[in-house]
Scaffold this motif. Sequence first.
Motif, PDB file in Angstrom:
ATOM      1  N   GLY A 153     -16.391   8.134   9.366  1.00 21.56           N
ATOM      2  CA  GLY A 153     -15.102   7.770   8.802  1.00 21.56           C
ATOM      3  C   GLY A 153     -14.987   6.273   8.620  1.00 21.56           C
ATOM      4  N   VAL A 154     -13.930   5.857   7.921  1.00 16.46           N
ATOM      5  CA  VAL A 154     -13.674   4.448   7.660  1.00 16.46           C
ATOM      6  C   VAL A 154     -12.174   4.192   7.702  1.00 16.46           C
ATOM      7  N   VAL A 155     -11.807   3.028   8.205  1.00 13.63           N
ATOM      8  CA  VAL A 155     -10.459   2.502   7.998  1.00 13.63           C
ATOM      9  C   VAL A 155     -10.586   1.370   6.997  1.00 13.63           C
ATOM     10  N   TRP A 156     -10.003   1.583   5.822  1.00 15.75           N
ATOM     11  CA  TRP A 156     -10.084   0.602   4.735  1.00 15.75           C
ATOM     12  C   TRP A 156      -8.832  -0.277   4.794  1.00 15.75           C
ATOM     13  N   ALA A 157      -8.957  -1.389   5.527  1.00 14.02           N
ATOM     14  CA  ALA A 157      -7.831  -2.303   5.700  1.00 14.02           C
ATOM     15  C   ALA A 157      -7.991  -3.564   4.859  1.00 14.02           C
ATOM     16  N   LEU A 158      -8.972  -3.597   3.980  1.00 15.13           N
ATOM     17  CA  LEU A 158      -9.190  -4.737   3.102  1.00 15.13           C
ATOM     18  C   LEU A 158      -8.041  -4.830   2.101  1.00 15.13           C
ATOM     19  N   GLY A 159      -7.527  -6.022   1.935  1.00 13.84           N
ATOM     20  CA  GLY A 159      -6.443  -6.179   0.974  1.00 13.84           C
ATOM     21  C   GLY A 159      -6.039  -7.634   0.837  1.00 13.84           C
ATOM     22  N   VAL A 160      -5.105  -7.862  -0.072  1.00 12.36           N
ATOM     23  CA  VAL A 160      -4.624  -9.211  -0.350  1.00 12.36           C
ATOM     24  C   VAL A 160      -3.178  -9.099  -0.814  1.00 12.36           C
ATOM     25  N   SER A 161      -2.383 -10.138  -0.573  1.00 11.43           N
ATOM     26  CA  SER A 161      -1.011 -10.164  -1.057  1.00 11.43           C
ATOM     27  C   SER A 161      -0.992 -10.356  -2.566  1.00 11.43           C
ATOM     28  N   GLN A 162      -0.068  -9.686  -3.229  1.00 10.77           N
ATOM     29  CA  GLN A 162       0.064  -9.869  -4.676  1.00 10.77           C
ATOM     30  C   GLN A 162       0.474 -11.295  -5.016  1.00 10.77           C
ATOM     31  N   ASN A 163       0.975 -12.029  -4.023  1.00  8.45           N
ATOM     32  CA  ASN A 163       1.403 -13.404  -4.261  1.00  8.45           C
ATOM     33  C   ASN A 163       0.253 -14.398  -4.219  1.00  8.45           C
ATOM     34  N   ASP A 164      -0.920 -13.948  -3.752  1.00  6.91           N
ATOM     35  CA  ASP A 164      -2.040 -14.868  -3.570  1.00  6.91           C
ATOM     36  C   ASP A 164      -3.062 -14.838  -4.694  1.00  6.91           C
ATOM     37  N   VAL A 165      -2.961 -13.861  -5.592  1.00  8.68           N
ATOM     38  CA  VAL A 165      -3.914 -13.713  -6.691  1.00  8.68           C
ATOM     39  C   VAL A 165      -3.164 -13.300  -7.952  1.00  8.68           C
ATOM     40  N   ASN A 166      -3.851 -13.366  -9.104  1.00 14.90           N
ATOM     41  CA  ASN A 166      -3.200 -12.903 -10.326  1.00 14.90           C
ATOM     42  C   ASN A 166      -3.271 -11.373 -10.415  1.00 14.90           C
ATOM     43  N   LYS A 167      -2.610 -10.788 -11.400  1.00 11.93           N
ATOM     44  CA  LYS A 167      -2.511  -9.330 -11.479  1.00 11.93           C
ATOM     45  C   LYS A 167      -3.869  -8.669 -11.674  1.00 11.93           C
ATOM     46  N   THR A 168      -4.744  -9.296 -12.456  1.00 18.48           N
ATOM     47  CA  THR A 168      -6.076  -8.723 -12.671  1.00 18.48           C
ATOM     48  C   THR A 168      -6.869  -8.685 -11.377  1.00 18.48           C
ATOM     49  N   GLU A 169      -6.841  -9.788 -10.643  1.00 10.95           N
ATOM     50  CA  GLU A 169      -7.558  -9.845  -9.362  1.00 10.95           C
ATOM     51  C   GLU A 169      -6.955  -8.858  -8.363  1.00 10.95           C
ATOM     52  N   TYR A 170      -5.627  -8.761  -8.358  1.00  8.62           N
ATOM     53  CA  TYR A 170      -4.979  -7.853  -7.412  1.00  8.62           C
ATOM     54  C   TYR A 170      -5.403  -6.407  -7.684  1.00  8.62           C
ATOM     55  N   TYR A 171      -5.461  -6.037  -8.940  1.00 12.09           N
ATOM     56  CA  TYR A 171      -5.871  -4.676  -9.290  1.00 12.09           C
ATOM     57  C   TYR A 171      -7.322  -4.428  -8.881  1.00 12.09           C
ATOM     58  N   GLU A 172      -8.176  -5.400  -9.129  1.00 10.65           N
ATOM     59  CA  GLU A 172      -9.585  -5.239  -8.779  1.00 10.65           C
ATOM     60  C   GLU A 172      -9.758  -5.062  -7.271  1.00 10.65           C
ATOM     61  N   ILE A 173      -9.111  -5.915  -6.481  1.00 15.40           N
ATOM     62  CA  ILE A 173      -9.256  -5.859  -5.024  1.00 15.40           C
ATOM     63  C   ILE A 173      -8.624  -4.592  -4.462  1.00 15.40           C
ATOM     64  N   THR A 174      -7.440  -4.250  -4.945  1.00 16.85           N
ATOM     65  CA  THR A 174      -6.686  -3.142  -4.369  1.00 16.85           C
ATOM     66  C   THR A 174      -7.165  -1.785  -4.866  1.00 16.85           C
ATOM     67  N   HIS A 175      -7.431  -1.672  -6.129  1.00 11.18           N
ATOM     68  CA  HIS A 175      -7.820  -0.381  -6.700  1.00 11.18           C
ATOM     69  C   HIS A 175      -9.336  -0.235  -6.830  1.00 11.18           C
ATOM     70  N   ASP A 176      -9.957  -1.160  -7.557  1.00 16.88           N
ATOM     71  CA  ASP A 176     -11.375  -0.991  -7.898  1.00 16.88           C
ATOM     72  C   ASP A 176     -12.286  -1.056  -6.678  1.00 16.88           C
ATOM     73  N   TYR A 177     -12.038  -2.017  -5.780  1.00 15.13           N
ATOM     74  CA  TYR A 177     -12.862  -2.103  -4.568  1.00 15.13           C
ATOM     75  C   TYR A 177     -12.762  -0.817  -3.754  1.00 15.13           C
ATOM     76  N   THR A 178     -11.548  -0.317  -3.611  1.00 15.30           N
ATOM     77  CA  THR A 178     -11.315   0.859  -2.768  1.00 15.30           C
ATOM     78  C   THR A 178     -11.991   2.091  -3.354  1.00 15.30           C
ATOM     79  N   LEU A 179     -11.838   2.298  -4.645  1.00 18.58           N
ATOM     80  CA  LEU A 179     -12.427   3.477  -5.268  1.00 18.58           C
ATOM     81  C   LEU A 179     -13.948   3.391  -5.283  1.00 18.58           C
ATOM     82  N   ALA A 180     -14.485   2.200  -5.498  1.00 14.18           N
ATOM     83  CA  ALA A 180     -15.947   2.034  -5.456  1.00 14.18           C
ATOM     84  C   ALA A 180     -16.488   2.405  -4.087  1.00 14.18           C
ATOM     85  N   ALA A 181     -15.793   1.985  -3.031  1.00 13.23           N
ATOM     86  CA  ALA A 181     -16.225   2.324  -1.678  1.00 13.23           C
ATOM     87  C   ALA A 181     -16.141   3.824  -1.434  1.00 13.23           C
ATOM     88  N   ALA A 182     -15.066   4.445  -1.887  1.00 10.95           N
ATOM     89  CA  ALA A 182     -14.921   5.895  -1.710  1.00 10.95           C
ATOM     90  C   ALA A 182     -16.092   6.637  -2.358  1.00 10.95           C
TER      91      ALA A 182
END
Length: 241
Positions: free
Chosen positions: A70-99
């Motif tokens: 199993g895994v606990v996927w706690a990787l993330g970033v505040s939406q205030n610290d990156v632009n919308k493209t970066e936020y989507y990549e980190i929050t959505h794309d990274y997570t789905l790639a790992a899954a």
Amino acid sequence: MHLILTGATGLVGAGVLHNMLAMESVSRISILSRRPVAMVEGHDKAKVIIHKDFKNYDDALLEQLKDAQGVVWALGVSQNDVNKTEYYEITHDYTLAAAKAFSTLHPEKPFTFVYVSGEGATQTPSMFTPTYGRVKGEIEASLFEFHKANPNFNVYNVRPAGVDWRHHPEIHPFIPQQAMYKRTLLPLIDAVYKPMMSPTGPLGKVLTELAMSKGAPLEGKDIYMDGHLVSNVAFRRMAGL
């Protein structure tokens, strides 16, 4: 039991790591991180794997993770610290790639993916929904659909609210300096509306226990997505708060 953890240098991840290190039933921890993790120094059962590209997992890395359950996927970033493209990549794309990568570790046996989402996430956004709520809701849905297509790949989406580190002194030396507004708001929220609080100690324990489970659907009026979405109220109930 062998578990994977990401986001170990962040607030939620540090709480999870402290619990994993203390649990005898967790025999091995593989931490995927961009940088060293000071909390694991002196702990033989934890290994930090420096990983720079969270959209790609080569055979050598997957070999190190092959018996993880199993895994606990706690990787993330505040939406205030990156632009919308970066936020989507980190929050959505990274997570789905790992899954997708972790689903290949032992597809004939259960694997449980615990995604740390957040209250405010929604699969039915409106024009007023903030970026984080929209994107976190989208990855929750993506993970659930991936689970349905891969029955041995189990998913829990967990939505903590006001993450509170104040009463978890063991992690204080290892977490980032918290903003003054958090230091001001958390005591107020704690005083007037405890159901919105997510203390890191109990949160880390519940997230770890979910990752150790077989991923069966949960029950309760505060559980959604056919037993795979844990609201903050549900987390507090599970933690006995």
